[in-house]
Design a protein around this motif. Sequence first.
Motif, PDB file in Angstrom:
ATOM      1  N   PRO A 184      -9.695  13.400  -4.334  1.00  0.00           N
ATOM      2  CA  PRO A 184      -8.253  13.544  -4.531  1.00  0.00           C
ATOM      3  C   PRO A 184      -7.497  13.112  -3.281  1.00  0.00           C
ATOM      4  O   PRO A 184      -8.047  13.099  -2.181  1.00  0.00           O
ATOM      5  CB  PRO A 184      -8.078  15.033  -4.815  1.00  0.00           C
ATOM      6  N   GLY A 185      -6.252  12.756  -3.467  1.00  0.00           N
ATOM      7  CA  GLY A 185      -5.469  12.207  -2.371  1.00  0.00           C
ATOM      8  C   GLY A 185      -5.148  10.755  -2.661  1.00  0.00           C
ATOM      9  O   GLY A 185      -4.946  10.359  -3.820  1.00  0.00           O
ATOM     10  N   GLU A 186      -5.143   9.944  -1.630  1.00  0.00           N
ATOM     11  CA  GLU A 186      -4.718   8.549  -1.764  1.00  0.00           C
ATOM     12  C   GLU A 186      -5.666   7.716  -2.617  1.00  0.00           C
ATOM     13  O   GLU A 186      -5.263   6.679  -3.161  1.00  0.00           O
ATOM     14  CB  GLU A 186      -4.549   7.924  -0.380  1.00  0.00           C
ATOM     15  N   SER A 187      -6.921   8.147  -2.762  1.00  0.00           N
ATOM     16  CA  SER A 187      -7.857   7.414  -3.623  1.00  0.00           C
ATOM     17  C   SER A 187      -7.379   7.364  -5.069  1.00  0.00           C
ATOM     18  O   SER A 187      -7.751   6.463  -5.827  1.00  0.00           O
ATOM     19  CB  SER A 187      -9.244   8.059  -3.585  1.00  0.00           C
ATOM     20  N   LEU A 188      -6.560   8.325  -5.457  1.00  0.00           N
ATOM     21  CA  LEU A 188      -6.074   8.377  -6.834  1.00  0.00           C
ATOM     22  C   LEU A 188      -4.958   7.367  -7.108  1.00  0.00           C
ATOM     23  O   LEU A 188      -4.709   7.010  -8.263  1.00  0.00           O
ATOM     24  CB  LEU A 188      -5.550   9.781  -7.152  1.00  0.00           C
ATOM     25  N   ALA A 208      -3.594  -2.432  10.252  1.00  0.00           N
ATOM     26  CA  ALA A 208      -4.266  -2.237   8.953  1.00  0.00           C
ATOM     27  C   ALA A 208      -3.297  -2.017   7.809  1.00  0.00           C
ATOM     28  O   ALA A 208      -3.466  -2.581   6.718  1.00  0.00           O
ATOM     29  CB  ALA A 208      -5.249  -1.069   9.049  1.00  0.00           C
ATOM     30  N   HIS A 209      -2.264  -1.228   8.024  1.00  0.00           N
ATOM     31  CA  HIS A 209      -1.302  -0.966   6.955  1.00  0.00           C
ATOM     32  C   HIS A 209      -0.570  -2.245   6.563  1.00  0.00           C
ATOM     33  O   HIS A 209      -0.415  -2.555   5.366  1.00  0.00           O
ATOM     34  CB  HIS A 209      -0.301   0.108   7.375  1.00  0.00           C
ATOM     35  N   ALA A 234      -7.079  10.013   2.901  1.00  0.00           N
ATOM     36  CA  ALA A 234      -5.909   9.960   3.769  1.00  0.00           C
ATOM     37  C   ALA A 234      -5.069   8.708   3.606  1.00  0.00           C
ATOM     38  O   ALA A 234      -3.861   8.744   3.855  1.00  0.00           O
ATOM     39  CB  ALA A 234      -6.342  10.096   5.230  1.00  0.00           C
ATOM     40  N   VAL A 235      -5.682   7.590   3.227  1.00  0.00           N
ATOM     41  CA  VAL A 235      -4.943   6.334   3.093  1.00  0.00           C
ATOM     42  C   VAL A 235      -5.322   5.655   1.788  1.00  0.00           C
ATOM     43  O   VAL A 235      -6.404   5.891   1.240  1.00  0.00           O
ATOM     44  CB  VAL A 235      -5.217   5.375   4.276  1.00  0.00           C
ATOM     45  N   ARG A 236      -4.444   4.804   1.313  1.00  0.00           N
ATOM     46  CA  ARG A 236      -4.710   4.070   0.079  1.00  0.00           C
ATOM     47  C   ARG A 236      -5.981   3.237   0.233  1.00  0.00           C
ATOM     48  O   ARG A 236      -6.332   2.807   1.335  1.00  0.00           O
ATOM     49  CB  ARG A 236      -3.528   3.166  -0.260  1.00  0.00           C
ATOM     50  N   PRO A 237      -6.671   2.969  -0.877  1.00  0.00           N
ATOM     51  CA  PRO A 237      -7.920   2.205  -0.792  1.00  0.00           C
ATOM     52  C   PRO A 237      -7.768   0.842  -0.127  1.00  0.00           C
ATOM     53  O   PRO A 237      -8.678   0.392   0.578  1.00  0.00           O
ATOM     54  CB  PRO A 237      -8.328   2.058  -2.261  1.00  0.00           C
ATOM     55  N   GLU A 238      -6.634   0.187  -0.332  1.00  0.00           N
ATOM     56  CA  GLU A 238      -6.439  -1.120   0.290  1.00  0.00           C
ATOM     57  C   GLU A 238      -6.407  -1.006   1.813  1.00  0.00           C
ATOM     58  O   GLU A 238      -6.934  -1.872   2.525  1.00  0.00           O
ATOM     59  CB  GLU A 238      -5.139  -1.752  -0.198  1.00  0.00           C
ATOM     60  N   ILE A 239      -5.787   0.053   2.316  1.00  0.00           N
ATOM     61  CA  ILE A 239      -5.720   0.276   3.763  1.00  0.00           C
ATOM     62  C   ILE A 239      -7.092   0.714   4.271  1.00  0.00           C
ATOM     63  O   ILE A 239      -7.555   0.257   5.326  1.00  0.00           O
ATOM     64  CB  ILE A 239      -4.652   1.332   4.089  1.00  0.00           C
ATOM     65  N   ALA A 240      -7.754   1.590   3.525  1.00  0.00           N
ATOM     66  CA  ALA A 240      -9.100   2.015   3.908  1.00  0.00           C
ATOM     67  C   ALA A 240     -10.042   0.828   4.005  1.00  0.00           C
ATOM     68  O   ALA A 240     -10.904   0.770   4.893  1.00  0.00           O
ATOM     69  CB  ALA A 240      -9.634   3.036   2.906  1.00  0.00           C
ATOM     70  N   SER A 241      -9.876  -0.141   3.111  1.00  0.00           N
ATOM     71  CA  SER A 241     -10.711  -1.333   3.141  1.00  0.00           C
ATOM     72  C   SER A 241     -10.484  -2.126   4.420  1.00  0.00           C
ATOM     73  O   SER A 241     -11.444  -2.625   5.037  1.00  0.00           O
ATOM     74  CB  SER A 241     -10.420  -2.197   1.917  1.00  0.00           C
TER      75      SER A 241
END
Length: 429
Positions: free
Chosen positions: A106-110, A423-424, A391-398
């Motif tokens: 849960p969180g930004e992954s959603l 990154a953002h 904590a961060v959207r998947p695109e940023i995590a990538s």
Amino acid sequence: MTERHTTRRRYLRGAGAVGAAGAAATAGWLDASGLGQEEQFEIVHWWTAGGEEEALDALLEGYQEDNPEVEIDNNPAPGGAGSALDAAIRSRIVDETPPSTFQIWPGESLRPYTDADVLESVEDLWDDEMREAYLDSVMEAASPEDELVSVPINIHRLNNLFYNVEVVEEAGIEPAEIDDPVDLLDALETADGAGFTGMAHQTTTEWSTVQLWETVLIAQHGVDDFERYIAGETEGLEEAVRESLELVVDYGDYFSPDAGAIAWDEGNAQVIDGAAAFIHQGDWAAGQYGEADFEYETEWDYVAYPGTEGIYSLVMDSFVYPQPNPSPEATESFLAYCGTVDAQERFNPIKGSIPPRTDVPTDEFPPFLQDQMDDFEASDQQPTTIAHGSAVRPEIASEIDEAFAAFIETWDVDATTERLLEAHEAAGY
């Protein structure tokens, strides 16, 4: 094709590489007996190792006690710290053949799924008792668009520093007296001088180093700076990011000699075997200690990562209701069950996590997890995690993962600092 379907395809394809197609499409409604229809419930997850698999089995057994008519298709998608599952699920949702439910942080992954409008609201499954029992911070993470779309089943802590009691005693190290991340570097050097690996860390994949770096950033510069970073407010953070990366590089002198060839649990085994003094890891590491009959407090122990006392860095697991759903009734009953005391009491002691409900009896939990519950209760800050997708959207995590994939090859602090600060923007945010 409707505009909604076009949006689903465009968004989920654009949010990241889909990768290989997932498992075979769900069978949906099956007529197994001729006396009525039996729903086949497909659950996709990445829990295939040791206590994780046993915890899921305990959860599914509890569910089937009250739902014996449901046929369960247990369909794991392990690997890549959740990335293999994510790729498979994205592919299947684009093809409009999602499973009944899937595991997700849960969180930004959603957000990619809520942005594409492919998750059904689960507001109606949360009765008053459940809402009262769940922590507000957990419900907030399950509601990225202010509407509940997942049911969290556990909480893991990330900022643990585990150690082998005999090894640190032989080396003359007092873990409770290590005050900050720089002092920990001195302790690793001491362990090395005594003939032990300082930190049993793996660099085969990047996630462990992302997890270590974000913990060091919090320990050195505080949760506020970390939360500024994950919000993309990076102005003025260059020194903090650089300093934390430099310390990770310094730690690298004391990583496992085979760090580039092992998985995290193989590193953890080095702590069990007495080859290594410390490992920084989530509380799931304790599950491996239990399997090895490695005794808490006498053979292994832990402290909060130096500099993070009073902080409970966390990641949770949850289940969602994707649509179009192949087994609506079974999916609803399973998600409702995951929110119960019974489900969380069965699942969490085996998984090595604590329940997100506050009314789950602690009697069946091992002493370590009871101590983690006390630490959570005493914590005044509970930041989420980059490494585990909350904590961060998947695109940023990538983008961050790619930066660290290069970092563990080159240990180039300057280049990695620049990539992390950008990154953002690189991800389009």
